[in-house]
Write an enzyme that holds these catalytic residues in place. Structure first.
Site, short mmCIF file in Angstrom:
data_model
loop_
_atom_site.label_atom_id
_atom_site.label_comp_id
_atom_site.label_asym_id
_atom_site.label_seq_id
_atom_site.Cartn_x
_atom_site.Cartn_y
_atom_site.Cartn_z
N HIS A 190 0.72 -1.33 0.35
CA HIS A 190 0.18 0.36 0.25
C HIS A 190 0.69 1.22 -0.18
O HIS A 190 0.66 2.32 0.17
CB HIS A 190 -0.91 0.22 1.09
CG HIS A 190 -2.28 -0.91 1.43
ND1 HIS A 190 -3.04 -0.90 2.32
CD2 HIS A 190 -2.16 -1.52 -0.39
CE1 HIS A 190 -4.33 -1.73 1.21
NE2 HIS A 190 -3.57 -2.88 0.30
N CYS A 220 7.88 20.38 -11.56
CA CYS A 220 6.44 20.91 -12.16
C CYS A 220 5.78 21.82 -11.26
O CYS A 220 4.44 23.40 -11.91
CB CYS A 220 4.87 20.07 -12.90
SG CYS A 220 3.74 19.11 -11.58
N CYS A 226 4.15 13.33 -7.76
CA CYS A 226 4.10 14.25 -7.83
C CYS A 226 2.20 13.70 -8.32
O CYS A 226 2.03 12.86 -9.08
CB CYS A 226 4.33 14.59 -9.69
SG CYS A 226 3.50 16.11 -9.95
#
Ligand code: APR
Length: 275
Positions: A130, A173, A138
């Site tokens: 998990h 980003c 990201c």
């Protein structure tokens, strides 16, 4: 209180003399004795404004897309709990079973709290199906790179400062990072969650200890079914009846030890040490 009867001791002795693997599948119940609430506890909810959300609602890509900072506050709060938590006798018994069985041993965990590694279970024999609170990635998937988890230990009603929010941004980003964990509305895969390799382990398993899991998730269910289909032994360790205890009681190779993992696991360890 002893949990192992003579029949089970004979089965475990026979397993010990053979060559198939000992696999331990763990869930949140193992960490309750370290002070970490399970997911389906009554106090597992999280309040946003005046609404209480359950983990199944907070831990989703859907909620992250709508309210990324609320999801982060909840995860940073859980991170803070895990940061302070220490392994318990159950974690240490699992580590000592790895020492006894060496490469016949595998650990498959749903827990993201890092306590198995604080108890020195090896990383190469541990499958984090998990994910983990040690890493982030990201949220817009601009790359598959894994970053360190933001070191922001948050209290339950604490807000995030502007500087802390900047730490939650992808260095590539600029969009929000996300915790590197499997969310309730996401699917298992090999790349992040060892789907195929944990199923391969199940095929080689002669004895599966199922520790502190309610059986609410699909990959653990498939692992247990695979072990049973190859005549492996399953032992469910849980003080409460659950999906796996009910399954175990229907199978000739199934056992349910109704107790706390911090009490049952040390007894199993002592038994194997006595062989
Ligand atoms: N020892 C053993 N088992 C225990 C103990 C204990 N001391 N205390 C509680 N338990 C059991 C409970 O009876 C319950 O069956 O642990 C189980 C915890 O179940 P969940 O809260 O559903 O946790 P888990 O099964 O790990 O959840 C699986 O689903 O919530 C998502 O991704 C999350 O990894 C989690 C996954």
């Amino acid at each position: 209180m002893t949990y192992l009867d003579n029949t089970l001791k004979e089965r475990l002795t026979e397993f010990y003399t053979r060559s198939r693997k000992l696999t331990i599948l763990t869930g949140a119940g193992l960490s309750t004795d370290s002070g970490i609430p399970t997911f389906r506890d009554k106090d597992g909810f999280w309040t946003v404004g005046s609404v209480n959300y359950m983990p199944e609602e907070m831990g989703t890509l859907k909620m992250f897309t709508q309210k990324p900072l609320e999801v982060w506050r909840w995860f940073l709060y859980r991170f803070n709990i895990c940061l302070k938590a220490l392994p318990n006798t159950g974690h240490f018994a699992i580590k000592e079973l790895e020492d006894i069985f060496s490469d016949r041993f595998r650990l498959i965990t749903q827990n993201v709290d890092g306590l198995h590694f604080k108890a020195h279970s090896s990383r190469e024999r541990t499958f984090l199906i998990h994910g983990t609170l040690e890493r982030s990635r990201c949220g817009s998937e601009c790359s598959s790179e894994l970053y360190p988890y933001p070191q922001i230990p948050l209290e339950k009603d604490q807000q995030l400062t502007a500087a802390q929010i900047e730490l939650l941004k992808c260095p590539k980003c600029g969009n929000y990072l996300r915790p590197h964990v499997l969310w309730f509305d996401e699917r298992y895969n090999e790349k992040y969650f060892k789907l195929d390799s944990s199923m391969r382990v199940a095929k080689e398993t002669g004895l599966l200890l199922i520790v502190g899991t309610s059986g609410a998730t699909t990959l653990p269910q498939r692992i247990v079914e695979s072990v049973l289909s190859r005549q492996g032994i399953i032992i469910d360790i849980n003080p409460n009846e659950n999906y796996f205890s009910e399954l175990a009681l229907k199978k000739k190779n199934g056992y349910w030890l109704k107790g706390k993992s911090s009490e049952v696991l040390p007894e199993i360890l002592q038994f194997f040490k006595s062989l």
